[in-house]
Design a protein around this motif. Sequence first.
Motif, PDB file in Angstrom:
ATOM      1  N   LEU A 252       0.835  -1.189   0.000  1.00  8.48           N
ATOM      2  CA  LEU A 252       0.000   0.000   0.000  1.00  8.48           C
ATOM      3  C   LEU A 252       0.879   1.251   0.000  1.00  8.48           C
ATOM      4  CD1 LEU A 252      -2.685  -1.138   2.603  1.00  8.48           C
ATOM      5  CD2 LEU A 252      -2.778  -1.293   0.118  1.00  8.48           C
ATOM      6  N   THR A 253       0.253   2.369  -0.280  1.00  8.81           N
ATOM      7  CA  THR A 253       0.965   3.640  -0.369  1.00  8.81           C
ATOM      8  C   THR A 253       1.032   4.294   0.997  1.00  8.81           C
ATOM      9  OG1 THR A 253       0.145   3.902  -2.623  1.00  8.81           O
ATOM     10  CG2 THR A 253       1.049   5.854  -1.553  1.00  8.81           C
ATOM     11  N   GLN A 254       2.236   4.764   1.377  1.00  6.22           N
ATOM     12  CA  GLN A 254       2.423   5.410   2.679  1.00  6.22           C
ATOM     13  C   GLN A 254       1.873   6.831   2.621  1.00  6.22           C
ATOM     14  OE1 GLN A 254       4.234   3.526   5.192  1.00  6.22           O
ATOM     15  NE2 GLN A 254       3.247   4.957   6.554  1.00  6.22           N
ATOM     16  N   LYS A 255       0.560   6.891   2.465  1.00  4.42           N
ATOM     17  CA  LYS A 255      -0.158   8.165   2.450  1.00  4.42           C
ATOM     18  C   LYS A 255      -1.536   7.925   3.027  1.00  4.42           C
ATOM     19  CE  LYS A 255       1.976  10.344  -1.573  1.00  4.42           C
ATOM     20  NZ  LYS A 255       1.738  11.048  -2.844  1.00  4.42           N
ATOM     21  N   THR A 256      -2.158   8.993   3.501  1.00  6.25           N
ATOM     22  CA  THR A 256      -3.527   8.898   4.000  1.00  6.25           C
ATOM     23  C   THR A 256      -4.301  10.134   3.571  1.00  6.25           C
ATOM     24  OG1 THR A 256      -3.093  10.037   6.096  1.00  6.25           O
ATOM     25  CG2 THR A 256      -2.715   7.644   6.046  1.00  6.25           C
ATOM     26  N   GLY A 257      -5.616  10.026   3.651  1.00  4.34           N
ATOM     27  CA  GLY A 257      -6.446  11.182   3.364  1.00  4.34           C
ATOM     28  C   GLY A 257      -6.305  12.265   4.421  1.00  4.34           C
ATOM     29  N   GLU A 258      -5.958  11.876   5.633  1.00  2.06           N
ATOM     30  CA  GLU A 258      -5.765  12.845   6.720  1.00  2.06           C
ATOM     31  C   GLU A 258      -4.409  13.520   6.623  1.00  2.06           C
ATOM     32  OE1 GLU A 258      -6.798   9.612   7.236  1.00  2.06           O
ATOM     33  OE2 GLU A 258      -8.863  10.338   7.233  1.00  2.06           O
ATOM     34  N   PRO A 279      -8.999   8.825  11.172  1.00  5.33           N
ATOM     35  CA  PRO A 279     -10.104   9.357  10.376  1.00  5.33           C
ATOM     36  C   PRO A 279     -11.256   9.831  11.272  1.00  5.33           C
ATOM     37  CG  PRO A 279      -9.308   7.297   9.441  1.00  5.33           C
ATOM     38  CD  PRO A 279      -8.615   7.460  10.760  1.00  5.33           C
ATOM     39  N   GLY A 280     -11.821  10.985  10.930  1.00  3.15           N
ATOM     40  CA  GLY A 280     -12.958  11.534  11.665  1.00  3.15           C
ATOM     41  C   GLY A 280     -12.603  12.361  12.868  1.00  3.15           C
ATOM     42  N   ARG A 381       7.498  17.823   4.786  1.00  4.84           N
ATOM     43  CA  ARG A 381       6.977  16.950   3.732  1.00  4.84           C
ATOM     44  C   ARG A 381       5.575  16.518   4.122  1.00  4.84           C
ATOM     45  NH1 ARG A 381       9.777  11.205   1.860  1.00  4.84           N
ATOM     46  NH2 ARG A 381       7.868  10.177   1.154  1.00  4.84           N
ATOM     47  N   LEU A 382       4.676  16.573   3.174  1.00  6.58           N
ATOM     48  CA  LEU A 382       3.290  16.144   3.396  1.00  6.58           C
ATOM     49  C   LEU A 382       2.949  15.055   2.384  1.00  6.58           C
ATOM     50  CD1 LEU A 382       0.411  16.263   4.536  1.00  6.58           C
ATOM     51  CD2 LEU A 382      -0.016  18.216   3.021  1.00  6.58           C
ATOM     52  N   ASP A 383       2.552  13.880   2.890  1.00  4.24           N
ATOM     53  CA  ASP A 383       2.092  12.780   2.043  1.00  4.24           C
ATOM     54  C   ASP A 383       0.605  12.589   2.287  1.00  4.24           C
ATOM     55  OD1 ASP A 383       4.647  12.063   0.942  1.00  4.24           O
ATOM     56  OD2 ASP A 383       5.168  11.256   2.911  1.00  4.24           O
ATOM     57  N   ASN A 384      -0.198  12.944   1.294  1.00  2.58           N
ATOM     58  CA  ASN A 384      -1.650  12.840   1.462  1.00  2.58           C
ATOM     59  C   ASN A 384      -2.336  12.683   0.119  1.00  2.58           C
ATOM     60  OD1 ASN A 384      -1.387  15.527   0.444  1.00  2.58           O
ATOM     61  ND2 ASN A 384      -3.345  16.055   1.389  1.00  2.58           N
ATOM     62  N   PHE A 385      -3.610  12.356   0.194  1.00  4.50           N
ATOM     63  CA  PHE A 385      -4.485  12.366  -0.965  1.00  4.50           C
ATOM     64  C   PHE A 385      -5.551  13.426  -0.731  1.00  4.50           C
ATOM     65  CE2 PHE A 385      -2.866   8.030  -0.973  1.00  4.50           C
ATOM     66  CZ  PHE A 385      -2.484   7.872  -2.298  1.00  4.50           C
ATOM     67  N   VAL A 467      -6.196  27.810   3.232  1.00  2.72           N
ATOM     68  CA  VAL A 467      -6.363  26.372   3.121  1.00  2.72           C
ATOM     69  C   VAL A 467      -5.738  25.690   4.334  1.00  2.72           C
ATOM     70  CG1 VAL A 467      -5.846  24.327   1.760  1.00  2.72           C
ATOM     71  CG2 VAL A 467      -6.397  26.476   0.605  1.00  2.72           C
ATOM     72  N   ASN A 468      -6.570  25.078   5.167  1.00  2.00           N
ATOM     73  CA  ASN A 468      -6.128  24.347   6.349  1.00  2.00           C
ATOM     74  C   ASN A 468      -6.100  22.854   6.008  1.00  2.00           C
ATOM     75  OD1 ASN A 468      -5.729  23.122   8.798  1.00  2.00           O
ATOM     76  ND2 ASN A 468      -7.308  24.261   9.892  1.00  2.00           N
ATOM     77  N   LEU A 469      -4.896  22.326   5.854  1.00  2.00           N
ATOM     78  CA  LEU A 469      -4.731  20.932   5.473  1.00  2.00           C
ATOM     79  C   LEU A 469      -4.812  19.975   6.658  1.00  2.00           C
ATOM     80  CD1 LEU A 469      -1.837  21.256   2.852  1.00  2.00           C
ATOM     81  CD2 LEU A 469      -4.277  21.028   2.417  1.00  2.00           C
ATOM     82  N   PHE A 470      -4.990  20.500   7.853  1.00  2.00           N
ATOM     83  CA  PHE A 470      -5.045  19.658   9.047  1.00  2.00           C
ATOM     84  C   PHE A 470      -6.467  19.196   9.355  1.00  2.00           C
ATOM     85  CE2 PHE A 470      -1.232  22.230   9.380  1.00  2.00           C
ATOM     86  CZ  PHE A 470      -0.281  21.308   9.766  1.00  2.00           C
ATOM     87  N   ASN A 471      -7.405  19.622   8.551  1.00  2.00           N
ATOM     88  CA  ASN A 471      -8.796  19.208   8.673  1.00  2.00           C
ATOM     89  C   ASN A 471      -9.355  18.988   7.275  1.00  2.00           C
ATOM     90  OD1 ASN A 471      -9.935  18.836  11.304  1.00  2.00           O
ATOM     91  ND2 ASN A 471      -9.610  21.026  11.716  1.00  2.00           N
ATOM     92  N   PRO A 472     -10.502  18.353   7.138  1.00  2.00           N
ATOM     93  CA  PRO A 472     -11.104  18.229   5.815  1.00  2.00           C
ATOM     94  C   PRO A 472     -11.287  19.604   5.162  1.00  2.00           C
ATOM     95  CG  PRO A 472     -12.218  16.791   7.360  1.00  2.00           C
ATOM     96  CD  PRO A 472     -11.279  17.636   8.169  1.00  2.00           C
ATOM     97  N   LEU A 473     -11.094  19.645   3.856  1.00  2.00           N
ATOM     98  CA  LEU A 473     -11.230  20.904   3.132  1.00  2.00           C
ATOM     99  C   LEU A 473     -12.695  21.314   3.062  1.00  2.00           C
ATOM    100  CD1 LEU A 473      -8.815  20.275   0.108  1.00  2.00           C
ATOM    101  CD2 LEU A 473      -8.305  21.419   2.277  1.00  2.00           C
TER     102      LEU A 473
END
Length: 919
Positions: A252-258, A279-280, A381-385, A467-473
């Motif tokens: 799997l990819t070392q990334k998360t939606g969070e 998540p959540g 570095r930020l790894d996310n989707f 744009v706050n990337l620490f919470n859902p957009l």
Amino acid sequence: MKKPQSTTPYGVYANLFRSGSIRARNVIPISFVTSTFFWPIFLFAAENADPAIEQIIVVDSHIDNVDFHSSQVQVLTSEDLRSTGALSLGDTLQEIAAVGSSMNSTGYYGPGNGASSLNLRSLGENRNLILVNGHRWVNGANKAGLDFVDLNTIPQAIVRNVEVLQEGASAVYGSDAITGVININTYAGFDGIRINTSYGESSRGDRESERLDLLWGDTLGASNWMLGLSHVDEQPVYTQDRKISALPLNGLTQKTGEGIFRENSLGPVLGVNAITRDPGSNGDVIANWRAVNSDTDQTNAFYNNYMMAPSRRLAAYVQNRTPLGSSLVLTFDALYNRRDSHHLLSSASPAPLIRGSRGFAIPANPAVNPFDVEFSGSDFRLDNFFEDLGQRVKAQDVETLRWSTGLEGETDGGWQWELFASWSQNEAITTNTNDVDLDKLALGMLACDTSGISQDISDLETGCVPVNLFNPLTPAMQDYIRYTAYEFNSIEQHNVAFNLSGDLLELPAGVLSFASGYEYRKLEAYDEREPYGSQAPRVNTYRTLSIGPRAASEGEIDVNEVYLELYLPVLRDAPWVDELAFSAATRYSDYSTFGSTTNNKLAMSFFPVEDILIRTSWAEGFRAPSIMELYAGSRESISPLSDPCENQSANYPGCAGVPDGYQAPAFTLIDTGGNVDLKPETSINKSIGISYQPAGTLGLDLSLDWQQIDIENTISTYGEQDILDLCALRNELCNLIDRAGSGEIIALSNVPVNLNQTSVELVDLGIGYRFPLAGGMFDVKLTTTRLFSIEENLLLPSGETYTEELVGIAKTESSFPKWRALLKAYYSKNDWQLALTSRFIGDTEEILQGQPRHISSVVYHSVQGDYRFNSQLSLKIGVDNIGDKKPPISYINQNINFDPETYNGLGRYYYAGLTLEFN
């Protein structure tokens, strides 16, 4: 063969025609091929003859002489083409034993972008020539750098049969015909109405596919008209709906939606430098953030991607032939074809985008950052989707337009001539939705603070949203950074030709015949993306959009050609020689891009006795560099590659400097483009074969052919995976790889070059037998190709030649098994017919981290039953892949886990169809 009792129709009907048993009305070949510029197709009105027999074809020559059999030709009848549930002409032809791994309807990350190709002799889609009714067909435009005919632009409804010339023919047809020629014949002189409709789906309830075709023809006065309409609609299959593609075997990819945030300044705050949240949970609460767990904080980036992409195709084709007297015919045909297809990609973006080293930063501002530290510099570095934006969609809208017209005539002396002209265009618009404007993202991450930015960014400031990337957009954030990018591609072909053929003089063994002519072609192409995405970034230092930048490409090629062919019968009915004949061809081509070339061909046809044919040929060939190979602008793409330096830095010489424990990302950035210094490919094709059709055993046909093709100045790329492997294992081509200090590949350069030499040696075996059985007729056809060698010799920068033998090897999206075979068997009796198709793909080995891994052989079986209720209505029911055979697992075809261009990932497929005919 050549005698009336033979099962091969060419000699049978030629002899009947010459003896007067068949009387020709107007003796008019159809467009372009009338003057035998390609091969003649005659329309007959025959008394006491089979009314289904409409064509006499010479597939390997412009000369109208059907007694010459020097070349290896395979003819696929309408029965062969419709013996499975395939709705694409490409999917049908890709089953031929002589065809290697080819682009098809598999939707994984858009290989081919919905196009369908034919890779004859496993030497590449652009080394065989596709013709329709003897005419060059326009290449597809929606995959820059891969210039081949997209078979999805040719509706199968209008196809009567397909002829496959399985040897080089550049002296006869010009560029691209190094490995052979595929000629697709439409119906000629069709009268009546035929309606075909079918529906199918897989045994798992997906890949629902619908087809509706209408074919109408009528002779109005002396003029014959034909209209073909076609509609095909194929639904997708998702990766999670097949066990083999549900989870990437490479991990799997070392990334998360969070998001996984890495920043050294976090150490004093949380005690760790890499954090994420569940998540959540509320990202504004510091306590919700925790240390990254490399075993669990992963995402399947390929969930809900397409394993097979959807495609909708619409086509309209009109054809007309109008006699203008007893020896002159006006021809016309036109086509409109449209394909709508799309691919789902993971949410932006699987490639590593957000880095402090690329100018991205998050200030210690509560509007965009719950931590009282700044995220910036080379350690950020930020790894996310960007899951809030939705999955990226790559949608193709492809249109093909074509028309041709011609005059065909015959002189009083029996010489035939033709003047022909055509224009065609393939145009594609690709829409990429849910991508990210990285400059707007970078500015939003700064809470819209423009201080320190010297460039004019007034357009970005307008409507800027922090744009706050620490919470859902939020919806406002999504709308601000979301971007839809458009790509525009087109290739246009102009073609004018004049052809003349006839008999020169009568010799004791037959007639000395010739064909000659002139052809002009002009190709124009462009490929571009809207300029915004290609401009330099103004806030970040990486690029403007998450989708890779692409420089505009355009170019044109003009070609003038003349050719001459001769047919020389030497002996007939002599001791130990039933018949001996030779043919010779030469073609001079003058290109605006590289200059001129002359290519020659010599062939022999020898019957020691009536039942045995020995044939041999020697041919020069060439392939001119295509427009995109020459002029494609620099572009970025991503590819799933296996980095040998991952955890191997101490073992491989080319991995020096890569840190221990380095883990490669799922995708690698690739830089591609054109190369104006390319030279044409040249080739020598040698073949010898024997065919046996015993006169005493009606219906038996045996053939065995050996062939060798040697290509010089092969135009290709080293291959992205080969570049990585050669660098790591041999310390070669490392200059094409740009690595960061972390070991991560920033970019890998891979442009086309002339790579020394490619050669192939093979043998084809054909067996055909047709005989009566139990009151019906049984017909079986077996074709087999055995590869002995496919060798690539690459000249490395060190001056050393690197030789790679491909036979028995599996590569990424390409396999080279020693054996391929196709068996088609039919049994018909009264009003019903049963068809069985079996396709064999031999075993191979893939090289995984320097070690071979065996991939087993595969056999696919399909069965179809047809029943005719009356002269107007018939029903067919069939099952493809009746054994539900799964594709073999592959580790080098990362993320999808099998080779999608070689094997069937759909599984068992059921279909049924009705045909209505009115005459």
